[in-house]
Write an enzyme that holds these catalytic residues in place. Structure first.
Site, PDB file in Angstrom:
ATOM      1  N   TRP A  40       0.485  -1.138   0.128  1.00 31.63           N
ATOM      2  CA  TRP A  40      -0.222  -0.372   0.321  1.00 31.63           C
ATOM      3  C   TRP A  40       0.470   1.273  -0.354  1.00 31.63           C
ATOM      4  CZ3 TRP A  40      -4.883   1.601  -0.183  1.00 31.63           C
ATOM      5  CH2 TRP A  40      -5.272   3.233   0.196  1.00 31.63           C
ATOM      6  N   GLU A  53     -21.784  15.615   9.425  1.00 31.74           N
ATOM      7  CA  GLU A  53     -21.180  14.913   9.131  1.00 31.74           C
ATOM      8  C   GLU A  53     -21.702  13.434  10.360  1.00 31.74           C
ATOM      9  OE1 GLU A  53     -19.440  13.663   6.981  1.00 31.74           O
ATOM     10  OE2 GLU A  53     -18.698  11.491   8.302  1.00 31.74           O
ATOM     11  N   LYS A  58     -23.526  10.584   8.428  1.00 30.07           N
ATOM     12  CA  LYS A  58     -23.185   8.838   9.451  1.00 30.07           C
ATOM     13  C   LYS A  58     -24.884   8.365   9.255  1.00 30.07           C
ATOM     14  CE  LYS A  58     -19.510   8.467   7.688  1.00 30.07           C
ATOM     15  NZ  LYS A  58     -19.701   9.417   7.155  1.00 30.07           N
ATOM     16  N   HIS A 112     -36.413  29.495  13.106  1.00 30.66           N
ATOM     17  CA  HIS A 112     -36.772  30.343  11.775  1.00 30.66           C
ATOM     18  C   HIS A 112     -37.450  29.411  11.210  1.00 30.66           C
ATOM     19  CE1 HIS A 112     -34.665  34.230  12.817  1.00 30.66           C
ATOM     20  NE2 HIS A 112     -33.477  32.975  13.420  1.00 30.66           N
ATOM     21  N   LYS A 125     -18.872   3.252  -2.808  1.00 30.61           N
ATOM     22  CA  LYS A 125     -16.935   3.558  -1.853  1.00 30.61           C
ATOM     23  C   LYS A 125     -16.801   5.091  -2.984  1.00 30.61           C
ATOM     24  CE  LYS A 125     -14.505   4.037   1.074  1.00 30.61           C
ATOM     25  NZ  LYS A 125     -14.820   4.446   2.716  1.00 30.61           N
TER      26      LYS A 125
HETATM   27  C1  AGP Z   1     -19.009   9.130   2.912  1.00 30.45           C
HETATM   28  O1  AGP Z   1     -19.116   8.654   4.301  1.00 30.45           O
HETATM   29  C2  AGP Z   1     -19.102   8.941   1.656  1.00 30.45           C
HETATM   30  N1  AGP Z   1     -19.258   7.504   1.268  1.00 30.45           N
HETATM   31  C3  AGP Z   1     -19.219  10.516   0.719  1.00 30.45           C
HETATM   32  O2  AGP Z   1     -20.199  10.893   0.831  1.00 30.45           O
HETATM   33  C4  AGP Z   1     -17.800  10.735   0.120  1.00 30.45           C
HETATM   34  O3  AGP Z   1     -17.296  11.358   1.715  1.00 30.45           O
HETATM   35  C5  AGP Z   1     -17.662  11.011  -1.085  1.00 30.45           C
HETATM   36  O4  AGP Z   1     -17.994  10.636  -1.816  1.00 30.45           O
HETATM   37  C6  AGP Z   1     -16.138  11.507  -1.095  1.00 30.45           C
HETATM   38  O5  AGP Z   1     -15.840  10.292  -1.581  1.00 30.45           O
HETATM   39  P1  AGP Z   1     -13.662  10.913  -1.212  1.00 30.45           P
HETATM   40  O6  AGP Z   1     -13.954  11.360  -0.189  1.00 30.45           O
HETATM   41  O7  AGP Z   1     -13.176   9.265  -1.594  1.00 30.45           O
HETATM   42  O8  AGP Z   1     -13.629  11.958  -2.859  1.00 30.45           O
END
Ligand code: AGP
Length: 605
Positions: A73, A480, A484, A503, A600
């Protein structure tokens, strides 16, 4: 993180090396290699790409019964055949695989070059085999050569060494990177992680920091940091392979939540010298920092929330103008940016299509581009003027956790550096750096709230909606936390500035509505508490995440984060909201690592 395997025994080594590496693929990698050794020769095969590429290089039957394997890696040196492990000395008599970071490798490399050594890769790891060669030539005793070598290494390492001079022996050393040993009647084994061994033995021996070991086909010996023999302490591994790949956790998300202390430690490694911030990639940028009139933070999703945090910190520390924008907006809004604009891109994968497109647009407009990325050599990393790498290691779960907190940390360090480059002294920088260094143990302390969070998150089991509220630096945390919860439990969650509730959004609050309230910023806490009470007055059930000093006796569900500078409290808050989302999703039986509809890395528009 890299994967390592090693075997010496009474049967061919290669099947175990490859099988073991395949069980470590979840650790993420970009190249692979093996060394096999017998009394006549030591041979290494290695290539960029997947294990399947490596297997194409190997003849089917290779009888050697001693060898080491590696999946890399990349941390120093982009993925390439030359940078792949194992690395060998010039004569090809010693071969080494390494997992970790040699922080002082440039110094060691210069010293070795001065005494006539040649280097063939861009990696930090290659200095290890050259040092071993240097000491072995002085005194041909590998155990001593290894002890002398590791005394020079600053940083982290898990090492395996083979040599033609002892063709049935593997030398192992460990400091801060994982290494486990094993034994069976077929021989002795070593690997970065237990999943590689479990098909061959359940007798596992985790090496401790500073320990070394010598593996032979009839058994193994373990030595303490002074080279003195110690009694091997085997454990019978309770997990199956699948759960072992998750470190015994029931999901990668939970494993990665708990990896955050080490991920933050690795991300901060080598970044400070006293109150000086050490970011060579930024220092090497040939620009007049006084010609930077504004700064833009650009990203998607969770990374975008990290940018919202960074934007506030940037303005607070530098007094300069900045703004933050989702990459999907920036790329189409014909932004008013130019050569006087610093654009900072944040991305875990380094491949997100919108962020990459925004980067290309910024470059076309002449902006200075800096990226904060987790995957070395990724597209966004390669196309930026400068890149800073978070060292979170591969993030497998779709929901980003350790990548997010390492982004927050590294962005904070970057902004401290920018302030220094602007000639601005940040008030309280000494205390800030002290707390940044303490973050790994402060996050460990936060994780100890696990059981309390699990109990409180039970409130969400039958809920369809939840609201996160906060002010100032608690607002990106609210965003955030809401993301999540949405992502992994499918509960509809929204985030609001606490001061904005009256508001309009407060119309949504009714009896038993769940509100996760964040109040960690002392200067504004009393206002936030007033907003929270407005929701309680309308029947809300409030989970309050606050600091050690907040008066909260009238709240039933309270979680307190450890004491630290207010600007860093987003990190423990993130850990707690990650756990809330995880336990809510678990209660609802959701697929935590692979939530519906999500990928992902969003490499398409
Ligand atoms: C985060 O939990 C999500 N899987 C998604 O919002 C992610 O952060 C977004 O797609 C950006 O991905 P990156 O950081 O690989 O650019």
């Amino acid at each position: 993180m890299c994967g390592i395997t090693g075997f010496t025994g009474k049967q061919p080594a290669l099947p175990f090396l490859l099988q073991g590496l395949s069980k470590l693929e979840y650790r993420g990698y970009d190249s692979a290699g093996v060394t096999l050794v017998n009394s006549k020769k030591l041979t290494t095969w290695k290539t960029k790409g997947r294990l399947s590429e490596l297997e194409k290089l190997l003849e089917k039957e290779l009888p050697q019964s001693c060898g080491i394997g590696h999946t890399r890696w990349a941390t120093h040196g982009v993925p390439s055949n030359m940078n792949a492990h194992p690395h060998m000395n010039e004569e090809g008599t010693i071969s080494v695989v390494h997992n970790g970071i040699v922080e002082n490798y440039t110094t060691l490399k210069e010293e070795l070059i001065q005494v006539g050594y040649h280097f063939h890769s861009d990696t930090d790891s290659e200095v290890i085999v050259q040092l071993l060669d240097f000491y072995y030539k002085k005194k041909p005793v590998m155990k001593e050569a290894l002890q002398k070598t590791i005394r020079h290494l600053e940083g982290s390492y898990a090492l395996c060494i083979t040599t033609i001079f002892e063709p049935n022996t593997i030398y192992v050393a460990k400091k801060e990177s994982p290494m486990v040993l094993g034994r069976s009647k077929e021989g002795t084994f070593c690997a970065s992680d237990a999943p590689a061994l479990l098909a061959y033995t359940k007798e596992i021996l985790p090496l401790q920091d500073g320990e070394t070991a010598i593996l032979n086909k009839d058994g193994l010996e373990v030595f303490d940091s002074k080279g003195r023999p110690i009694e091997p302490r085997y454990i019978t591994f309770p997990y199956d392979i699948q759960s072992a790949q998750k470190g015994g956790y029931d999901s990668y998300m939970l494993k990665e939540i708990h990896e955050q202390p080490s991920a933050i430690r690795e991300t901060l490694r080598g970044r400070f010298r006293g109150n000086q911030i050490i970011l060579p990639k930024i220092e090497e940028l040939e620009i007049d920092w006084n010609s930077i009139y504004n700064t833009v933070f650009i990203a998607c999703g969770t990374a975008y929330h990290a940018c919202i945090y960074a934007n506030t910190i940037y303005q607070r520390y530098t007094g300069k103008m900045s703004y933050v924008m989702p990459a999907s907006e920036f790329r189409y809004c014909d932004p008013a940016v130019d050569e006087h604009t610093l654009c900072i891109f944040v991305s875990q994968s380094g491949e997100t299509a919108d962020t990459l497109a925004a980067l290309k647009l910024a470059r076309a407009k002449g902006c200075v581009t800096v990226s904060v990325v987790n995957v070395l050599g990724s597209s966004i990393a390669r196309q930026s003027d400068a890149v800073l790498y978070t060292a979170a290691g591969p993030e497998i779960a779709v929901a980003s956790t350790k990548a997010y907190t390492t982004q927050l940390v590294l962005l904070h360090v970057l902004i401290l550096k920018l302030a220094q480059l602007y000639g601005i002294r940040v008030k309280g920088i000494g205390k800030l750096i002290k707390d940044l260094k303490r973050l790994p143990e402060l996050v460990e302390e936060t994780l100890a709230n696990d059981k309390t969070v699990k109990k409180y998150a039970g409130m969400l089991k039958d809920e369809h909606d939840a609201y996160f509220i906060g002010r100032q630096l608690d607002y990106p945390s609210a965003l955030e936390g809401a993301l999540k919860l949405k992502e992994v439990s499918y509960v509809h969650a929204d985030a609001y500035y606490a001061g904005e509730l009256k508001h309009g959004p407060i119309a949504l609050i009714e009896k038993n509505t769940v509100v996760i309230a964040l109040a960690t910023q002392p200067e504004i806490a009393s206002k936030t508490i007033s907003n929270i009470k407005e929701t309680v007055a309308r029947g809300a059930r409030v989970i309050l995440i606050t600091d050690q000093d907040m008066e909260a006796k009238e709240f039933k569900y309270v979680i307190r984060i450890p004491d630290m500078e207010p600007q860093l409290r987003v990190i423990p808050v993130a850990v707690l909201t990650q756990l809330i989302a995880y336990y809510a999703a678990k209660e609802k039986g959701c697929d935590i690592d692979k939530p519906r509809n999500l990928a992902k890395s969003v490499t398409v528009e």
